[in-house]
Design an enzyme around this catalytic site. Sequence first.
Site, PDB file in Angstrom:
ATOM      1  CE  LYS A   1      -2.849  -2.416   3.327  1.00  0.00           C
ATOM      2  NZ  LYS A   1      -3.211  -2.448   4.757  1.00  0.00           N
ATOM      3  N   GLY A   2       2.125   1.115   0.381  1.00  0.00           N
ATOM      4  CA  GLY A   2       2.977   2.270   0.675  1.00  0.00           C
ATOM      5  C   GLY A   2       3.185   3.241  -0.469  1.00  0.00           C
TER       6      GLY A   2
ATOM      7  CD  GLU B   1       8.174  -0.649  -2.548  1.00  0.00           C
ATOM      8  OE1 GLU B   1       7.056  -0.132  -2.370  1.00  0.00           O
ATOM      9  OE2 GLU B   1       8.463  -1.796  -2.148  1.00  0.00           O
TER      10      GLU B   1
ATOM     11  CG  ASP C   1      14.944  -0.766   5.182  1.00  0.00           C
ATOM     12  OD1 ASP C   1      16.144  -0.506   5.346  1.00  0.00           O
ATOM     13  OD2 ASP C   1      14.199  -1.032   6.136  1.00  0.00           O
TER      14      ASP C   1
ATOM     15  CE  LYS D   1      14.429   3.570   5.516  1.00  0.00           C
ATOM     16  NZ  LYS D   1      13.899   2.787   6.659  1.00  0.00           N
TER      17      LYS D   1
ATOM     18  CB  VAL E   1      10.449   7.954   7.171  1.00  0.00           C
ATOM     19  CG1 VAL E   1      11.788   8.611   7.446  1.00  0.00           C
ATOM     20  CG2 VAL E   1      10.567   6.983   6.009  1.00  0.00           C
TER      21      VAL E   1
ATOM     22  CG  ASP F   1       2.416   1.194   7.623  1.00  0.00           C
ATOM     23  OD1 ASP F   1       3.309   1.013   6.773  1.00  0.00           O
ATOM     24  OD2 ASP F   1       2.071   0.330   8.441  1.00  0.00           O
TER      25      ASP F   1
HETATM   26  P1  5GP Z   1      13.057  -3.845   2.279  1.00  0.00           P
HETATM   27  O1  5GP Z   1      12.556  -5.149   1.764  1.00  0.00           O
HETATM   28  O2  5GP Z   1      13.723  -3.002   1.209  1.00  0.00           O
HETATM   29  O3  5GP Z   1      13.907  -4.009   3.492  1.00  0.00           O
HETATM   30  O4  5GP Z   1      11.826  -3.074   2.819  1.00  0.00           O
HETATM   31  C1  5GP Z   1      10.960  -2.497   1.968  1.00  0.00           C
HETATM   32  C2  5GP Z   1       9.606  -2.298   2.593  1.00  0.00           C
HETATM   33  O5  5GP Z   1       9.686  -2.136   4.018  1.00  0.00           O
HETATM   34  C3  5GP Z   1       9.019  -1.056   2.053  1.00  0.00           C
HETATM   35  O6  5GP Z   1       8.254  -1.315   0.913  1.00  0.00           O
HETATM   36  C4  5GP Z   1       8.193  -0.552   3.222  1.00  0.00           C
HETATM   37  O7  5GP Z   1       6.922  -1.129   3.152  1.00  0.00           O
HETATM   38  C5  5GP Z   1       8.905  -1.047   4.441  1.00  0.00           C
HETATM   39  N1  5GP Z   1       9.783  -0.006   4.996  1.00  0.00           N
HETATM   40  C6  5GP Z   1      11.129   0.096   4.870  1.00  0.00           C
HETATM   41  N2  5GP Z   1      11.601   1.173   5.494  1.00  0.00           N
HETATM   42  C7  5GP Z   1      10.531   1.790   6.032  1.00  0.00           C
HETATM   43  C8  5GP Z   1      10.365   2.997   6.807  1.00  0.00           C
HETATM   44  O8  5GP Z   1      11.304   3.743   7.133  1.00  0.00           O
HETATM   45  N3  5GP Z   1       9.092   3.307   7.163  1.00  0.00           N
HETATM   46  C9  5GP Z   1       8.024   2.530   6.851  1.00  0.00           C
HETATM   47  N4  5GP Z   1       6.837   2.929   7.253  1.00  0.00           N
HETATM   48  N5  5GP Z   1       8.144   1.395   6.109  1.00  0.00           N
HETATM   49  C10 5GP Z   1       9.375   1.037   5.717  1.00  0.00           C
HETATM   50 MG    MG Z   2       6.230  -1.260   0.691  1.00  0.00          MG
END
Ligand code: 5GP
Ligand code: MG
Length: 179
Positions: free
Chosen positions: A48-49, A103, A107, A135, A157, A163
Amino acid sequence: MKNQIKILDKEFILFIEEEKIQNRVTQLAEQINNDYKDKVPTFLIVLKGALLFAADLLKRIKVRCKVELISAKSYGNEMESSGTVKLKHLESNFKNKDIIIIEDVIDTGLTMKTLLDDINKYEPNSIEVAAILTKPNAIKTDVNIKYVGFEIDNLFVVGYGLDYAEFGRELPDIYVLKV
Ligand code: 5GP
Ligand code: MG
């Protein structure tokens, strides 16, 4: 906008203002309009982000395009990546398409890596990624993000689609967890 907000048990501080976000989204859209002027891209919105970012970006797209949705979940109600990613396709005809994944934030990059591997099985013509936030210090995979809104430190964030325990997505500004 407020300088400080509270969501459930956590305090958040204003981090990136709406105007700054909107200006950057305009620049990204111009870049995409230019890169895809002879193509018909399919935007794949990661729910949803990415909802707010996708809506703002799409309003500025001038090339003929299609829109599809996918849902990916890697976070529970916590603030760290769980390491497992659940994908749910709502449409899966990606063969020979020029895909632009929209997206919210990259992260660790694990979600995007899983998504890219999955979409590649459909043999698209091309895949690029647009993310409002990345990041660089948290990345653990070798994913290439062509359209980046803002590079941020390894911070948690909320707002602009992001969220905390499902709250805060509606905020037009981005806030950072107060430490
Ligand atoms: P990754 O798989 O790259 O570690 O994480 C990606 C997903 O984690 C993003 O699509 C998001 O939904 C969530 N996410 C990563 N960092 C943040 C953050 O700082 N805040 C929030 N609310 N969600 C995050
Ligand atoms: Mg996401």
